[in-house]
Scaffold this motif. Structure first.
Motif, PDB file in Angstrom:
ATOM      1  N   HIS A  29      94.596  72.830  54.958  1.00  0.00           N
ATOM      2  CA  HIS A  29      95.386  73.805  54.643  1.00  0.00           C
ATOM      3  C   HIS A  29      95.953  73.692  52.849  1.00  0.00           C
ATOM      4  N   VAL A  30      95.308  72.689  52.391  1.00  0.00           N
ATOM      5  CA  VAL A  30      95.739  72.459  50.859  1.00  0.00           C
ATOM      6  C   VAL A  30      95.036  73.579  49.938  1.00  0.00           C
ATOM      7  N   TYR A  31      94.284  74.499  50.526  1.00  0.00           N
ATOM      8  CA  TYR A  31      93.893  75.525  49.730  1.00  0.00           C
ATOM      9  C   TYR A  31      94.535  76.847  50.251  1.00  0.00           C
ATOM     10  N   LYS A  32      94.544  77.891  49.583  1.00  0.00           N
ATOM     11  CA  LYS A  32      95.047  79.037  50.014  1.00  0.00           C
ATOM     12  C   LYS A  32      93.903  80.352  49.709  1.00  0.00           C
ATOM     13  N   GLU A  33      93.746  81.107  50.773  1.00  0.00           N
ATOM     14  CA  GLU A  33      92.578  82.106  50.495  1.00  0.00           C
ATOM     15  C   GLU A  33      93.144  82.957  49.665  1.00  0.00           C
ATOM     16  N   ARG A  34      92.259  83.597  48.902  1.00  0.00           N
ATOM     17  CA  ARG A  34      92.857  84.625  47.994  1.00  0.00           C
ATOM     18  C   ARG A  34      91.738  85.635  47.438  1.00  0.00           C
ATOM     19  N   SER A  35      92.078  86.730  47.345  1.00  0.00           N
ATOM     20  CA  SER A  35      90.850  87.560  46.663  1.00  0.00           C
ATOM     21  C   SER A  35      91.350  87.746  45.236  1.00  0.00           C
ATOM     22  N   LEU A  36      90.297  87.513  44.407  1.00  0.00           N
ATOM     23  CA  LEU A  36      90.417  87.486  43.004  1.00  0.00           C
ATOM     24  C   LEU A  36      89.301  88.099  42.290  1.00  0.00           C
ATOM     25  N   PRO A  37      89.469  88.465  41.091  1.00  0.00           N
ATOM     26  CA  PRO A  37      88.482  89.472  40.250  1.00  0.00           C
ATOM     27  C   PRO A  37      87.682  88.507  39.780  1.00  0.00           C
ATOM     28  N   ALA A  38      86.438  88.710  39.598  1.00  0.00           N
ATOM     29  CA  ALA A  38      85.470  87.976  38.765  1.00  0.00           C
ATOM     30  C   ALA A  38      84.574  88.891  37.847  1.00  0.00           C
ATOM     31  N   THR A  39      84.122  88.265  36.904  1.00  0.00           N
ATOM     32  CA  THR A  39      82.921  88.799  36.234  1.00  0.00           C
ATOM     33  C   THR A  39      81.691  88.329  36.430  1.00  0.00           C
ATOM     34  N   LEU A  40      80.729  89.144  36.676  1.00  0.00           N
ATOM     35  CA  LEU A  40      79.484  88.307  37.190  1.00  0.00           C
ATOM     36  C   LEU A  40      78.617  88.291  35.938  1.00  0.00           C
ATOM     37  N   GLY A  41      77.617  87.302  35.797  1.00  0.00           N
ATOM     38  CA  GLY A  41      76.742  87.262  34.703  1.00  0.00           C
ATOM     39  C   GLY A  41      75.974  88.302  34.174  1.00  0.00           C
ATOM     40  N   ASP A  42      75.848  89.466  34.924  1.00  0.00           N
ATOM     41  CA  ASP A  42      75.261  90.677  34.273  1.00  0.00           C
ATOM     42  C   ASP A  42      76.192  91.708  33.958  1.00  0.00           C
ATOM     43  N   GLY A  43      77.414  91.456  34.039  1.00  0.00           N
ATOM     44  CA  GLY A  43      78.658  92.174  33.431  1.00  0.00           C
ATOM     45  C   GLY A  43      79.364  93.016  34.505  1.00  0.00           C
ATOM     46  N   ARG A  44      78.954  93.130  35.822  1.00  0.00           N
ATOM     47  CA  ARG A  44      79.745  93.522  36.770  1.00  0.00           C
ATOM     48  C   ARG A  44      81.023  92.928  37.146  1.00  0.00           C
ATOM     49  N   ARG A  45      81.930  93.746  37.648  1.00  0.00           N
ATOM     50  CA  ARG A  45      83.360  93.232  38.022  1.00  0.00           C
ATOM     51  C   ARG A  45      83.450  93.439  39.330  1.00  0.00           C
ATOM     52  N   VAL A  46      83.740  92.392  40.043  1.00  0.00           N
ATOM     53  CA  VAL A  46      83.930  92.450  41.617  1.00  0.00           C
ATOM     54  C   VAL A  46      85.022  91.730  41.978  1.00  0.00           C
ATOM     55  N   THR A  47      85.470  91.832  43.388  1.00  0.00           N
ATOM     56  CA  THR A  47      86.393  91.013  43.794  1.00  0.00           C
ATOM     57  C   THR A  47      86.055  90.085  44.759  1.00  0.00           C
ATOM     58  N   THR A  48      86.414  88.832  44.529  1.00  0.00           N
ATOM     59  CA  THR A  48      85.817  87.509  45.412  1.00  0.00           C
ATOM     60  C   THR A  48      86.792  87.063  46.320  1.00  0.00           C
ATOM     61  N   LEU A  49      86.225  86.474  47.270  1.00  0.00           N
ATOM     62  CA  LEU A  49      87.084  85.548  48.253  1.00  0.00           C
ATOM     63  C   LEU A  49      87.132  84.306  47.491  1.00  0.00           C
ATOM     64  N   ALA A  50      88.166  83.832  47.323  1.00  0.00           N
ATOM     65  CA  ALA A  50      88.028  82.340  46.568  1.00  0.00           C
ATOM     66  C   ALA A  50      89.181  81.618  47.261  1.00  0.00           C
ATOM     67  N   TYR A  51      89.230  80.011  46.966  1.00  0.00           N
ATOM     68  CA  TYR A  51      89.904  79.334  47.520  1.00  0.00           C
ATOM     69  C   TYR A  51      90.854  78.544  46.490  1.00  0.00           C
ATOM     70  N   ILE A  52      92.161  78.725  46.223  1.00  0.00           N
ATOM     71  CA  ILE A  52      92.922  78.115  45.243  1.00  0.00           C
ATOM     72  C   ILE A  52      93.708  76.780  45.912  1.00  0.00           C
ATOM     73  N   CYS A  53      94.060  75.986  45.123  1.00  0.00           N
ATOM     74  CA  CYS A  53      94.792  74.682  45.684  1.00  0.00           C
ATOM     75  C   CYS A  53      96.465  75.266  45.910  1.00  0.00           C
ATOM     76  N   ASP A  54      96.731  74.662  46.700  1.00  0.00           N
ATOM     77  CA  ASP A  54      98.242  74.920  47.114  1.00  0.00           C
ATOM     78  C   ASP A  54      98.882  73.796  46.447  1.00  0.00           C
ATOM     79  N   ARG A  55      99.734  73.985  45.285  1.00  0.00           N
ATOM     80  CA  ARG A  55     100.550  72.880  44.576  1.00  0.00           C
ATOM     81  C   ARG A  55     101.608  72.547  45.305  1.00  0.00           C
ATOM     82  N   ALA A  56     102.049  73.111  46.329  1.00  0.00           N
ATOM     83  CA  ALA A  56     103.178  72.614  47.119  1.00  0.00           C
ATOM     84  C   ALA A  56     102.747  71.492  48.302  1.00  0.00           C
TER      85      ALA A  56
END
Length: 183
Positions: A92-119
């Motif tokens: 559980h050192v990562y937190k699951e998040r939905s984050l926006p990203a821009t694809l190489g072809d220019g599309r904008r999508v929402t991605t499932l990503a894992y960010i670090c838990d600074r605490a």
């Protein structure tokens, strides 16, 4: 340009780039803003142990991160999420998040990503090149040597045309330390 909100995408910035471990329909270069790739997580399972932790990447706040996004078929979504939770949320050192990203072809999508838990107690924070290299050159966990993780990450970043100068310096310094220890 936006895409269908029913599409499911996963963002990879480290080992997921070269070893996703799941089936996907599409793979695209992707750029995520607000978080940066950082060798800031002490690995107690995959690249080290509690007694001798390794270091793995996390998405830490600030900046941006170029990586890859994988589009997952709707019928595989639940299985992929289960797999990723088992892989990424071991301690559980990562937190699951939905984050926006821009694809190489220019599309904008929402991605499932894992960010670090600074605490979290495994968050290593900002380390010097020497500190990180010293750890990487000696740590090993159930997924192998920490050096292999950094080598693979750097190789895949190069293939994608992504420069991470700090991580490259850590890799060079760790290679030197590893070679001296192996001689």
């Amino acid at each position: 340009m936006t895409v269908d909100m029913n599409e499911f995408w996963v963002f990879g910035y480290g080992s997921l780039m070269w070893n996703p471990g799941f089936e996907f329909e599409e793979r695209q270069a992707a750029h995520l803003f607000g978080f940066r790739r950082s060798l800031c997580v002490r690995s107690w399972v995959h690249r080290g142990t509690e007694e001798k932790p390794g270091l793995v990447l996390g998405l830490d706040r600030g900046g941006s991160c170029r990586g890859v996004a994988f589009r997952i078929a709707a019928q595989k979504r639940e299985a992929v999420v289960d797999y990723l939770r088992e892989r990424e949320l071991v301690t559980h050192v990562y937190k699951e998040r939905s984050l926006p990203a821009t694809l190489g072809d220019g599309r904008r999508v929402t991605t499932l990503a894992y960010i670090c838990d600074r605490a979290h107690h495994q968050f290593a924070g900002a380390l010097s090149i020497e500190e990180a290299a010293g750890t990487v050159s000696t740590a090993m966990g159930k997924s192998g040597h920490n050096m292999d993780y950094v080598r693979n990450t750097l190789a895949h970043l190069r293939e994608m045309g992504i420069r991470d100068h700090w991580l490259e310096d850590v890799g060079r310094t760790a290679e030197s330390l590893y070679a001296r220890a192996s001689a």
